[in-house]
Write a protein that holds these residues in place. Structure first.
Motif, PDB file in Angstrom:
ATOM      1  N   PHE A 159       0.822  -1.208   0.000  1.00 17.04           N
ATOM      2  CA  PHE A 159       0.000   0.000   0.000  1.00 17.04           C
ATOM      3  C   PHE A 159       0.857   1.258   0.000  1.00 17.04           C
ATOM      4  O   PHE A 159       0.477   2.278  -0.576  1.00 17.04           O
ATOM      5  CB  PHE A 159      -0.924  -0.004   1.225  1.00 17.04           C
ATOM      6  N   LEU A 160       2.000   1.196   0.630  1.00 19.28           N
ATOM      7  CA  LEU A 160       2.835   2.377   0.768  1.00 19.28           C
ATOM      8  C   LEU A 160       3.675   2.641  -0.468  1.00 19.28           C
ATOM      9  O   LEU A 160       3.836   3.794  -0.885  1.00 19.28           O
ATOM     10  CB  LEU A 160       3.749   2.219   1.988  1.00 19.28           C
ATOM     11  N   TYR A 161       4.206   1.601  -1.082  1.00 23.37           N
ATOM     12  CA  TYR A 161       5.146   1.773  -2.181  1.00 23.37           C
ATOM     13  C   TYR A 161       4.532   1.537  -3.554  1.00 23.37           C
ATOM     14  O   TYR A 161       5.069   2.010  -4.554  1.00 23.37           O
ATOM     15  CB  TYR A 161       6.337   0.831  -2.011  1.00 23.37           C
ATOM     16  N   ALA A 162       3.438   0.803  -3.638  1.00 22.92           N
ATOM     17  CA  ALA A 162       2.863   0.478  -4.946  1.00 22.92           C
ATOM     18  C   ALA A 162       1.495   1.114  -5.152  1.00 22.92           C
ATOM     19  O   ALA A 162       1.279   1.872  -6.102  1.00 22.92           O
ATOM     20  CB  ALA A 162       2.772  -1.041  -5.112  1.00 22.92           C
ATOM     21  N   PHE A 163       0.558   0.840  -4.256  1.00 20.33           N
ATOM     22  CA  PHE A 163      -0.805   1.286  -4.466  1.00 20.33           C
ATOM     23  C   PHE A 163      -0.946   2.805  -4.422  1.00 20.33           C
ATOM     24  O   PHE A 163      -1.899   3.350  -4.958  1.00 20.33           O
ATOM     25  CB  PHE A 163      -1.740   0.663  -3.419  1.00 20.33           C
ATOM     26  N   ILE A 164       0.004   3.469  -3.776  1.00 22.75           N
ATOM     27  CA  ILE A 164      -0.089   4.917  -3.668  1.00 22.75           C
ATOM     28  C   ILE A 164       0.275   5.612  -4.974  1.00 22.75           C
ATOM     29  O   ILE A 164      -0.038   6.779  -5.172  1.00 22.75           O
ATOM     30  CB  ILE A 164       0.819   5.417  -2.522  1.00 22.75           C
TER      31      ILE A 164
END
Length: 364
Positions: free
Chosen positions: A313-318
């Protein structure tokens, strides 16, 4: 005089026996030299039943939650990258390998839960594999996070030179990823060699004969797995913040929020565990302190394990591009309607159509 010296010890032993076995037994018992013995000074077995009961329900519960979230998030990251063949930059390569490392660790969490609930009956090989997978995924994950921060540093602060090397970025990303995995495997060799099933059917990374090695590995894990990545991330993101502060578009505010989130999550999840691990390297005979340290180790380790489900969630989905690809993937799989995907994609494009290569490289 000689007869007294001969029968003196016998009389002394008889008097001690009479004092202990009498009806009025006191806590003050004479030793061999007639002095009073204070048994409060002697070390008694430390009761750890409370800690055992706590970890028997807490650790399996939190491990199951982390396992489900990590498998879902990292599987979507891997599927999206492979489905759209989205491996064009070094950051893409690092994020794919980071998701693989986190997914590998998540798959080992059920074994961690089983080792807490019941005795270890799975044999020696799964025992060694459980600790080895943890160390491999831990070091590879930390090194990949470091590589991501370095890549973003060059992409934003050295944008011109980074653009010239864009064609070979994926190649260097593969080399760096392979080197990261190789180094992580080397650092996991002590767990592979010394992990064993003890006589009381528990899976342990180090036996009592290798306490010094365990302390050395804990210190090396703190230095290489936390202190070094933290220093690199602080340097890289500090330089990135200075560069973004000079930018005049308001997109820099979003990038600064991402940086703040990355640093906060890293510190919150990793700092408590490393502090407690450092305290555990000290030998102590205080039972209350030892029990408190065990509670702190269980909780802080669980918080540190959260990184494997937070990273996607922090490195990809954002990232805007990755979110759009994920929506398209959900549409192709039949999970979302075409109308929703077109609406979401158009809304993001209209609000973020001014994005530059710098901002998208920071938010992949």
């Amino acid at each position: 005089m000689n007869s007294f010296l001969a029968f003196g010890p016998i009389l002394l032993m008889w008097s001690c026996h009479f004092k202990v076995s009498g009806s009025n037994v006191t806590e003050d018992i004479l030793d061999d030299y007639g002095a009073t013995v204070d048994y409060d000074k002697y070390i008694s077995p430390c009761d750890k039943d409370g800690n055992r009961n706590f970890r028997s329900w807490f650790l399996p519960s939190i491990y199951s939650l982390i396992c489900c979230l990590a498998i879902l998030g990292n599987f979507l990251v891997i599927l999206t990258y492979l489905y759209f063949q989205r491996l064009k930059t070094m950051t893409d390569m690092f994020l794919l390998n980071l998701a693989m490392a986190d997914l590998l660790f998540a798959l080992s969490l059920p074994f961690w839960a089983a080792s807490v609930i019941t005795k270890w009956n799975l044999g020696l090989v799964p025992c060694k594999a459980m600790f080895a997978i943890y160390k491999i995924s831990f070091f590879s994950g930390m090194f990949l996070l470091t590589c991501i921060s370095v890549d973003r540093y060059f992409s934003i602060t050295k944008a011109v030179s980074a653009h010239r090397c864009r064609s070979s970025a994926a190649y260097y990303g593969r080399i760096a990823s392979v080197a990261t995995w190789a180094i992580a495997v080397v650092f996991s060799l002590p767990e592979i060699i010394y992990s064993n099933v003890s006589a009381n059917q528990t899976c342990e990374p180090y036996s009592k004969e290798h306490e010094n090695l365990r302390f050395s590995m804990q210190i090396s894990q703190m230095v290489l797995g936390f202190v070094l990545p933290a220093l690199v991330m602080i340097f890289c993101y500090s330089c990135i913040i200075k560069t973004l502060e000079q930018a005049r578009n308001f997109e820099k505010n979003k990038a600064l929020k991402v940086i703040f989130a990355v640093v906060v999550v890293f510190v919150v999840t990793q700092l408590p565990y490393n502090v407690v691990m450092g305290l555990s390297t000290q030998n102590t005979t205080v039972c209350d302190y030892d029990n408190s340290l065990l509670y702190a180790m269980d909780v802080s380790r669980s918080v540190a394990f959260l990184r494997c489900c937070v990273n996607p969630f922090l490195y990809a989905f954002i990232g805007v591009k990755f979110r759009n690809d994920l929506l398209k993937l959900m549409k192709d799989l039949g999970c979302l309607s075409q109308r929703y995907v077109i609406y979401s994609y158009g809304k993001r494009k209209s609000s973020a159509g001014f994005e530059t290569e710098t901002t998208t490289s920071f938010s992949p």
